[in-house]
Enzyme design. Structure first.
Site, PDB file in Angstrom:
ATOM      1  N   THR A   1       0.838  -1.173  -0.150  1.00  0.00           N
ATOM      2  CA  THR A   1       0.092   0.111   0.062  1.00  0.00           C
ATOM      3  C   THR A   1       0.697   1.103  -0.177  1.00  0.00           C
ATOM      4  OG1 THR A   1      -1.723  -1.034   1.188  1.00  0.00           O
ATOM      5  CG2 THR A   1      -1.951   1.133   1.234  1.00  0.00           C
TER       6      THR A   1
ATOM      7  N   GLY B   1      -2.060  -2.359   5.891  1.00  0.00           N
ATOM      8  CA  GLY B   1      -1.596  -3.443   6.716  1.00  0.00           C
ATOM      9  C   GLY B   1      -2.403  -4.693   6.451  1.00  0.00           C
TER      10      GLY B   1
ATOM     11  N   ARG C   1      -3.474  -2.379  -5.036  1.00  0.00           N
ATOM     12  CA  ARG C   1      -2.683  -3.703  -4.833  1.00  0.00           C
ATOM     13  C   ARG C   1      -2.966  -4.433  -3.698  1.00  0.00           C
ATOM     14  NH1 ARG C   1       3.025  -4.447  -7.295  1.00  0.00           N
ATOM     15  NH2 ARG C   1       1.952  -4.335  -9.159  1.00  0.00           N
TER      16      ARG C   1
ATOM     17  N   SER D   1       3.753   0.717   2.771  1.00  0.00           N
ATOM     18  CA  SER D   1       4.991   0.574   2.337  1.00  0.00           C
ATOM     19  C   SER D   1       5.711   1.627   1.566  1.00  0.00           C
ATOM     20  CB  SER D   1       4.916  -0.896   1.819  1.00  0.00           C
ATOM     21  OG  SER D   1       4.234  -0.842   0.654  1.00  0.00           O
TER      22      SER D   1
ATOM     23  N   ASP E   1      -3.727   3.307  -3.383  1.00  0.00           N
ATOM     24  CA  ASP E   1      -3.590   2.623  -4.467  1.00  0.00           C
ATOM     25  C   ASP E   1      -4.396   1.347  -4.648  1.00  0.00           C
ATOM     26  OD1 ASP E   1      -1.325  -0.043  -4.058  1.00  0.00           O
ATOM     27  OD2 ASP E   1      -2.011   1.362  -2.338  1.00  0.00           O
TER      28      ASP E   1
ATOM     29  N   SER F   1       2.831  -1.714  -3.693  1.00  0.00           N
ATOM     30  CA  SER F   1       1.872  -0.812  -4.106  1.00  0.00           C
ATOM     31  C   SER F   1       1.802  -0.972  -5.919  1.00  0.00           C
ATOM     32  CB  SER F   1       1.948   0.704  -3.707  1.00  0.00           C
ATOM     33  OG  SER F   1       2.449   0.707  -2.683  1.00  0.00           O
TER      34      SER F   1
ATOM     35  N   LYS G   1      -9.353   0.403  -0.932  1.00  0.00           N
ATOM     36  CA  LYS G   1      -8.674   0.419   0.260  1.00  0.00           C
ATOM     37  C   LYS G   1      -9.371   1.799   0.991  1.00  0.00           C
ATOM     38  CE  LYS G   1      -4.537  -1.336  -1.328  1.00  0.00           C
ATOM     39  NZ  LYS G   1      -3.084  -1.245  -1.376  1.00  0.00           N
TER      40      LYS G   1
ATOM     41  N   ASP H   1       7.556   1.242  -5.319  1.00  0.00           N
ATOM     42  CA  ASP H   1       7.335   0.362  -4.395  1.00  0.00           C
ATOM     43  C   ASP H   1       6.626  -0.625  -4.862  1.00  0.00           C
ATOM     44  OD1 ASP H   1       4.989  -0.116  -1.721  1.00  0.00           O
ATOM     45  OD2 ASP H   1       7.338  -0.724  -1.699  1.00  0.00           O
TER      46      ASP H   1
END
Lengths: 274, 156
Positions: free
Chosen positions: A38, A84, A56, A166, A54, A206, A70, A203
């Site tokens: 995330t 998380g 994913r 992240s 995002d 994500s 999300k 990242d």
């Protein structure tokens, strides 16, 4: 003085704890929960606030969901982004949304953002961080727009712009260089989009699309899949073989089922009135 | 909550925010849980005696969650006593004991107590225990004899 009541309670069941620790000791680990990896962000602009995320969800090294949601609904004037463990964020936000509705029914007023923040913080502290939900809570109430971050152990921050997950460092670099107070709606949305895209491209946790939610004192706009920077390319050639590529030498057809049609005329009997 | 009459009693009232993760009887297992009328482990009802299960470590959250409501109640009582005087917790405890009805011998499935829920504030909130592992829905067989013995007072 107070009578301590011994009741069988509901809630979480710890019966398997001993078995699980024994299995971990022998080398078999617990199955990996789906995390959201995330990048989630929030920022306050002139008339309200913008939340972005995002889409994913990962289970270890595998992408579990290419287009998950999300940004969760909490109240008509509040939304919450979750990073998380995916199940923890969904269940926590659903539970607090129900608690907020009960609270609203009993007070008869629009819920305040601090109320939701306090409920979330007290619940997460009670579970000592075992509920892996890192949240960005944003909403507009009678006192204006508010943006909070809530960490899995129960600590909170109140800030004008926040990032979590992240990809938070990638997104925060965009915010730190370009945020200023009193942005317009378009500037706020484009800044959020750039921050999420920074997380998506830099990242591994994500990816996929950008979701945006804009909340102000009059209305809430949920812009699902606002930007899709990762659309799958259309294949230029078709790999299908044409009919006749393989020569047919012999054809034989055998019916496996015999189909017989027959019509039965059923004469209705007279009613027995005796 | 214990009543102290000596000077310095205020420092001994516990204003504990969260319960400890160790149960009060954590490292010692009592044979009373599975004892028969002779005081020994009842092999007929509970199977062979397993020492490992007696001293096994519990999850750090287990005792914390089990004692959470009682600890919050005690905190409220103690703070009310410090702020308003002895009468405040006495009144709260009195209201509580008025709504706790004594269970008759035939009422083995525990009914939800509405009065108690209202006093605790649970009628206006929802928590994990309201839809996860609800006791009314559990399929465990209740050992009638153990429950009856507990109610009469023969066994702990």
């Amino acid at each position: 003085m107070t009578s301590r009541l011994q009741q069988t309670k509901g809630g979480f069941n710890f019966d398997n704890h001993v078995r699980n620790t024994m299995m971990e000791g022998k080398g078999m680990g617990i199955p990996k929960a789906t995390k959201t990896g995330t990048t989630i962000v929030g920022l306050i602009y002139k008339d309200g606030l913008v939340l972005g995320a995002d889409t994913r969800a990962t289970a270890g090294p595998i992408v579990a969901d290419k287009n998950c949601e999300k940004i969760h609904y909490l109240a008509p004037n509040m939304y919450c982004c979750g990073a998380g463990t995916a199940a923890d964020t969904e269940m926590t936000t659903a539970l607090i949304s129900s608690q907020l509705e009960l609270h609203r029914l009993s007070t008869g007023r629009q819920a305040r953002v601090v109320t939701a923040m306090t409920m979330l913080k007290q619940m997460l502290f009670k579970y000592q961080g075992q509920i892996g939900a890192a949240l960005i809570l944003g909403g507009v109430d009678i006192n204006g727009p508010h943006l909070y971050t809530i960490y899995p152990h129960g600590s909170t921050d109140k800030l004008p712009y926040v990032t979590m997950g992240s990809g938070s460092l990638a997104a925060m670099s965009v915010f730190e260089s370009r945020y200023r107070p009193d942005l317009s709606r378009e500037e706020g949305i484009s800044l959020v989009q750039e921050a999420i895209e920074a997380g998506i491209f830099n990242d591994l946790g994500s990816g996929s699309n950008v979701d945006v939610v804009v909340i102000n004192s009059e209305k809430v706009e949920v812009l699902r899949n606002y930007a899709k920077p990762n659309e799958r390319g259309v294949k230029e050639a078709s790999y299908k073989f044409q009919r006749g590529t393989t020569e047919i030498l012999k054809t034989s057809i055998r019916d496996l089922v015999d189909i017989k049609e027959s019509v039965n005329i059923h004469t209705p009997e007279a009613m027995d009135i005796s | 909550m214990v009543i102290h009459a000596q000077p310095g009693w205020k420092s001994r009232i516990s204003l504990r925010l969260a319960p400890s993760s160790k149960a009060s009887s954590a490292s010692s297992a009592s044979v009373l849980d599975t004892s028969n009328s002779y005081g020994l482990h009842d092999t007929m009802r509970f199977g062979m005696r397993q020492i490992a299960s007696e001293v096994s470590s519990k999850h750090p959250l287990e005792n914390r969650l089990a004692e959470w409501d009682n600890t919050q109640m005690e905190l409220k009582m103690n703070m009310a006593r410090n702020m308003y005087g002895m009468h405040a917790p006495i009144k709260m405890a009195m209201e509580r004991s008025l709504v706790i009805q004594a269970r008759g011998p035939s009422m083995l499935p525990q009914r939800s107590n509405l009065g108690l829920d209202i006093l605790a504030g649970k009628d206006e909130s929802i928590d994990f225990e309201d839809y996860l592992n609800v006791p009314e829905m559990s399929t465990d067989m209740v050992d009638v004899h153990v429950v009856m013995e507990r109610q009469i007072g023969i066994r702990a």
